[in-house]
Design a protein around this motif. Structure first.
Motif, PDB file in Angstrom:
ATOM      1  N   ASP B 266       0.847  -1.189   0.000  1.00 36.67           N
ATOM      2  CA  ASP B 266       0.000   0.000   0.000  1.00 36.67           C
ATOM      3  C   ASP B 266       0.888   1.247   0.000  1.00 36.67           C
ATOM      4  O   ASP B 266       1.952   1.263   0.641  1.00 36.67           O
ATOM      5  N   LEU B 267       0.478   2.293  -0.719  1.00 29.93           N
ATOM      6  CA  LEU B 267       1.354   3.463  -0.875  1.00 29.93           C
ATOM      7  C   LEU B 267       1.611   4.195   0.439  1.00 29.93           C
ATOM      8  O   LEU B 267       2.723   4.664   0.680  1.00 29.93           O
ATOM      9  N   GLN B 268       0.595   4.337   1.280  1.00 29.81           N
ATOM     10  CA  GLN B 268       0.820   5.023   2.564  1.00 29.81           C
ATOM     11  C   GLN B 268       1.784   4.228   3.434  1.00 29.81           C
ATOM     12  O   GLN B 268       2.667   4.788   4.085  1.00 29.81           O
ATOM     13  N   LEU B 269       1.647   2.897   3.407  1.00 34.39           N
ATOM     14  CA  LEU B 269       2.571   2.046   4.158  1.00 34.39           C
ATOM     15  C   LEU B 269       3.994   2.198   3.607  1.00 34.39           C
ATOM     16  O   LEU B 269       4.966   2.295   4.365  1.00 34.39           O
ATOM     17  N   ALA B 270       4.110   2.225   2.290  1.00 28.98           N
ATOM     18  CA  ALA B 270       5.433   2.382   1.678  1.00 28.98           C
ATOM     19  C   ALA B 270       6.066   3.705   2.110  1.00 28.98           C
ATOM     20  O   ALA B 270       7.249   3.752   2.483  1.00 28.98           O
ATOM     21  N   ILE B 271       5.289   4.776   2.080  1.00 34.69           N
ATOM     22  CA  ILE B 271       5.800   6.084   2.519  1.00 34.69           C
ATOM     23  C   ILE B 271       6.275   5.992   3.971  1.00 34.69           C
ATOM     24  O   ILE B 271       7.382   6.418   4.314  1.00 34.69           O
ATOM     25  N   ASP B 272       5.421   5.405   4.819  1.00 38.79           N
ATOM     26  CA  ASP B 272       5.753   5.337   6.241  1.00 38.79           C
ATOM     27  C   ASP B 272       7.046   4.566   6.477  1.00 38.79           C
ATOM     28  O   ASP B 272       7.888   4.974   7.279  1.00 38.79           O
ATOM     29  N   ARG B 273       7.201   3.457   5.760  1.00 36.25           N
ATOM     30  CA  ARG B 273       8.393   2.630   5.969  1.00 36.25           C
ATOM     31  C   ARG B 273       9.659   3.313   5.450  1.00 36.25           C
ATOM     32  O   ARG B 273      10.722   3.224   6.052  1.00 36.25           O
ATOM     33  N   TYR B 274       9.536   3.993   4.320  1.00 36.38           N
ATOM     34  CA  TYR B 274      10.708   4.711   3.805  1.00 36.38           C
ATOM     35  C   TYR B 274      11.101   5.859   4.742  1.00 36.38           C
ATOM     36  O   TYR B 274      12.286   6.068   5.021  1.00 36.38           O
ATOM     37  N   VAL B 275      10.112   6.598   5.206  1.00 36.70           N
ATOM     38  CA  VAL B 275      10.417   7.727   6.091  1.00 36.70           C
ATOM     39  C   VAL B 275      11.004   7.217   7.406  1.00 36.70           C
ATOM     40  O   VAL B 275      12.006   7.755   7.906  1.00 36.70           O
ATOM     41  N   GLU B 276      10.415   6.168   7.932  1.00 37.24           N
ATOM     42  CA  GLU B 276      10.912   5.553   9.170  1.00 37.24           C
ATOM     43  C   GLU B 276      12.391   5.161   9.019  1.00 37.24           C
ATOM     44  O   GLU B 276      13.216   5.462   9.877  1.00 37.24           O
ATOM     45  N   ALA B 277      12.718   4.503   7.915  1.00 32.79           N
ATOM     46  CA  ALA B 277      14.102   4.060   7.699  1.00 32.79           C
ATOM     47  C   ALA B 277      15.030   5.254   7.484  1.00 32.79           C
ATOM     48  O   ALA B 277      16.155   5.288   7.986  1.00 32.79           O
ATOM     49  N   ALA B 278      14.563   6.253   6.752  1.00 32.81           N
ATOM     50  CA  ALA B 278      15.417   7.403   6.414  1.00 32.81           C
ATOM     51  C   ALA B 278      15.698   8.282   7.623  1.00 32.81           C
ATOM     52  O   ALA B 278      16.720   8.980   7.663  1.00 32.81           O
ATOM     53  N   ARG B 279      14.818   8.231   8.624  1.00 32.89           N
ATOM     54  CA  ARG B 279      15.009   9.073   9.813  1.00 32.89           C
ATOM     55  C   ARG B 279      16.298   8.729  10.554  1.00 32.89           C
ATOM     56  O   ARG B 279      16.809   9.543  11.329  1.00 32.89           O
ATOM     57  N   LEU B 280      16.844   7.559  10.324  1.00 32.73           N
ATOM     58  CA  LEU B 280      18.090   7.179  11.017  1.00 32.73           C
ATOM     59  C   LEU B 280      19.205   8.180  10.742  1.00 32.73           C
ATOM     60  O   LEU B 280      20.020   8.469  11.622  1.00 32.73           O
ATOM     61  N   THR B 281      19.272   8.704   9.527  1.00 28.91           N
ATOM     62  CA  THR B 281      20.360   9.642   9.220  1.00 28.91           C
ATOM     63  C   THR B 281      19.865  11.055   8.928  1.00 28.91           C
ATOM     64  O   THR B 281      20.679  11.949   8.705  1.00 28.91           O
ATOM     65  N   ASN B 282      18.551  11.270   8.926  1.00 28.84           N
ATOM     66  CA  ASN B 282      18.012  12.622   8.777  1.00 28.84           C
ATOM     67  C   ASN B 282      16.612  12.659   9.373  1.00 28.84           C
ATOM     68  O   ASN B 282      15.636  12.285   8.715  1.00 28.84           O
ATOM     69  N   THR B 283      16.533  13.140  10.594  1.00 26.24           N
ATOM     70  CA  THR B 283      15.250  13.082  11.306  1.00 26.24           C
ATOM     71  C   THR B 283      14.200  14.000  10.676  1.00 26.24           C
ATOM     72  O   THR B 283      13.010  13.831  10.921  1.00 26.24           O
ATOM     73  N   ALA B 284      14.639  14.965   9.844  1.00 22.10           N
ATOM     74  CA  ALA B 284      13.690  15.917   9.254  1.00 22.10           C
ATOM     75  C   ALA B 284      13.142  15.436   7.913  1.00 22.10           C
ATOM     76  O   ALA B 284      12.386  16.151   7.253  1.00 22.10           O
ATOM     77  N   VAL B 285      13.492  14.223   7.488  1.00 17.83           N
ATOM     78  CA  VAL B 285      13.080  13.739   6.161  1.00 17.83           C
ATOM     79  C   VAL B 285      11.555  13.689   6.035  1.00 17.83           C
ATOM     80  O   VAL B 285      10.844  13.426   7.007  1.00 17.83           O
ATOM     81  N   ARG B 286      11.070  13.990   4.849  1.00 14.93           N
ATOM     82  CA  ARG B 286       9.640  13.806   4.578  1.00 14.93           C
ATOM     83  C   ARG B 286       9.432  13.400   3.122  1.00 14.93           C
ATOM     84  O   ARG B 286      10.272  13.664   2.271  1.00 14.93           O
ATOM     85  N   CYS B 287       8.312  12.769   2.881  1.00  9.81           N
ATOM     86  CA  CYS B 287       7.949  12.432   1.508  1.00  9.81           C
ATOM     87  C   CYS B 287       7.214  13.626   0.914  1.00  9.81           C
ATOM     88  O   CYS B 287       6.256  14.123   1.516  1.00  9.81           O
ATOM     89  N   VAL B 288       7.673  14.108  -0.244  1.00  7.24           N
ATOM     90  CA  VAL B 288       7.116  15.343  -0.800  1.00  7.24           C
ATOM     91  C   VAL B 288       6.245  15.108  -2.033  1.00  7.24           C
ATOM     92  O   VAL B 288       5.658  16.056  -2.562  1.00  7.24           O
ATOM     93  N   GLY B 289       6.162  13.861  -2.504  1.00  9.41           N
ATOM     94  CA  GLY B 289       5.316  13.651  -3.675  1.00  9.41           C
ATOM     95  C   GLY B 289       5.428  12.236  -4.205  1.00  9.41           C
ATOM     96  O   GLY B 289       6.293  11.461  -3.791  1.00  9.41           O
ATOM     97  N   ILE B 290       4.529  11.932  -5.134  1.00  7.02           N
ATOM     98  CA  ILE B 290       4.451  10.602  -5.722  1.00  7.02           C
ATOM     99  C   ILE B 290       4.636  10.749  -7.233  1.00  7.02           C
ATOM    100  O   ILE B 290       4.003  11.601  -7.856  1.00  7.02           O
ATOM    101  N   SER B 291       5.508   9.908  -7.792  1.00  5.90           N
ATOM    102  CA  SER B 291       5.718   9.904  -9.239  1.00  5.90           C
ATOM    103  C   SER B 291       5.193   8.587  -9.796  1.00  5.90           C
ATOM    104  O   SER B 291       5.670   7.514  -9.439  1.00  5.90           O
TER     105      SER B 291
END
Lengths: 338, 338
Positions: B266-291
């Motif tokens: 699911d796309l929302q789950l995918a966003i959540d998992r990517y953001v969760e993983a990316a926070r390890l090296t950048n806590t301010a990360v966010r998803c800004v759009g879908i291509s």
């Protein structure tokens, strides 16, 4: 996949600090039946307490390999160690090294290996190509040790767990994923040396289909919370498709070693994240216990810490060095029984 | 890190199927100013519509490299293509290849390169060693394209986003992590060819410190939900330490390509998992759009799909091929403004 020839002659060079011979001590302790003796240069002041054997004598008694069981300064073999390794090659023994610098970069070793047909084996490197991961479910059971950081007991826990399972009458195999583990097992793959595209595929090959009641106990690497190595950890996790995870932790650490800005995660969060990631290739995965490196705790502090953690997480908590891992082995066997 | 010499002469061998020349068409479209012409054997029936130039003539006009812009059958160069590549080497041009088989396995190419001092460059391979990741925060801004699967538009989206940012007056650099991307950019690293231990470190080197308002647009690889390649994805994610993620998705896929037992999340789950993983090296990360890769949708279906998704996720949804990525570029620039 590395396949080493045992038994080993352990070579200590001329080290003078015991911790520099950590690998040799590990081999002596974890595969004593495979270790024939030790050899070193006159200036060496460290001993493993094993019979001293020159390479030619060891070869005559059937030694398969001489193992460079020490961490060389700067990761390279000193020039004045080479004559002993050449003698071993000339006697038909393989040379096994875990150094960064490849054995093949030393022309005299290459020449000696060519003369006798013996092999130069760098367990830190992997020249094998692996297929990509398939995600296909394999028969048999698997447990993977995972951690809140690197270097806090994942290999030790996996080795102890293999022995504990065997002691409870279960067929179990230790699967090595790091250089020392490969030397102990005599086979395996240094997973962090594999081309990144093939890490999951290499992990799949490392623990192939097996009998229904058999457990592969897979040595974990890195940590999902490690800014440098989490990718290795995840590929190994997916390729291992573990039925069970054991989380290894050192309560004395508050941040990832060498990364003071990266905190060690809360243990329940760590369990949740590992299980979440592992579900991709095995939806039935669960965490069955916690293995603590408690060497910095007094007996009383360890006992209190263990009881609190057991109550809080609802899982067996052990220290392989303090009471063993039988409780987790029992949890694994219970998992295997429908 | 690969550093290629432009401009390119694109070599098509004797292919007869347009899709086999995908790489050459990509180079023609994405870096037209760096492409001097094309060359092929008489049996070739594919053309890029560029000036035909023999290697010697191209070299005289200043070409830096001949690029093997086709997928050879079985991943190896046919023997009867080699004379053209030797001619290019003899004229001083580098040979650039994305084949599995290394150029250095062809003795006549090695000899020709030695004669002229030109280079044989295999962009699919990486002979460079990288340091381990440090996790250190770098200056400048970074956006990484991530995906619900492999091969659904992460490179294309990153290239389009780089152009859109530049069109809006922003300094932006495309950072290539795959072989075609490296050829387009003229530099970069095939991240899936890096030793697994150093993936995060390589990603750190790929997008070094930069000016405050500058955006690195990093080409993503693999997918966190891919049973073979998630480790590559995670290492690249951590080393990139992105401020922003763009999730790429193909609504026509229901399972990971080639892995029918692994569903697209699911796309929302995918966003959540990517953001969760990316926070390890950048806590301010966010998803800004879908291509979205919407090539299987009619105009009406695309429009309805886009509107529904935009409303559901609260993010701009674009297809680079259908209306461009300006909405996401604007979202990035808004992010950079405090």
């Amino acid at each position: 996949m590395h396949q080493l020839r045992k038994p080993y002659l352990l070579f200590l060079g001329d080290v003078t600090i015991k911790s520099d011979a950590k690998t040799a001590f590990g081999l002596r302790d974890w595969c004593p039946d495979d270790v024939m003796g030790e050899w070193s240069l006159p200036a060496c002041s460290v001993s493993l307490g094993l019979p001293r054997l020159a390479p030619a004598a060891a070869a005559q008694q059937g030694a398969g390999s001489i193992v460079v069981g020490v961490a060389a300064v700067g990761g390279a073999l000193p020039q004045h160690w080479l004559a002993e390794l050449e003698a071993a090659l000339d006697a038909g023994m393989d040379v096994v090294s875990g150094q960064h610098t490849r054995l093949t970069t030393f022309p005299t070793l290459v020449a000696a290996a060519a003369r006798s047909g013996a092999r130069l084996i760098d367990v830190r490197h992997s020249d094998q190509t692996f297929p990509a991961g398939t995600g296909r479910r394999r028969s048999g059971k698997r447990v993977l040790t995972v951690g809140t950081d690197c270097a806090l007991g994942k290999k030790y826990t996996a080795l102890a767990l293999t022995k504990a399972l065997q002691a409870q009458g279960c067929a179990a195999t230790f699967r090595a994923t790091g250089q020392t583990g490969v030397m102990i097992a005599g086979e395996g793959v240094a997973i962090d040396a594999v081309i990144s595209d093939f890490v999951a595929g290499a992990a799949e090959q490392l623990s192939p289909d097996n009998a229904d009641g058999h457990w592969d106990v897979i040595e974990g690497q890195g940590a999902l919370f490690h800014p440098a190595y989490a990718g290795v950890t995840l590929g190994l996790l997916h390729g291992s498709q573990p039925d069970a995870l054991v989380l290894c932790h050192d309560p004395a650490r508050t941040t990832i070693e060498g990364y003071p800005h990266h905190p060690i995660p809360d243990l329940q969060l760590a369990i949740d994240r590992y299980v979440e990631a592992a579900r991709l290739t095995n939806t039935a995965v669960r965490c069955v216990g916690i293995s603590i490196n408690s060497c910095e705790l007094t007996d009383a502090a360890w006992s209190a810490y263990r009881d609190e953690l057991q109550a809080r997480l609802g899982l067996p908590v052990v220290d392989p060095m303090r009471g063993g891992v039988a409780a987790i082995a029992s949890a694994l066997l219970a998992l295997g029984t429908p």
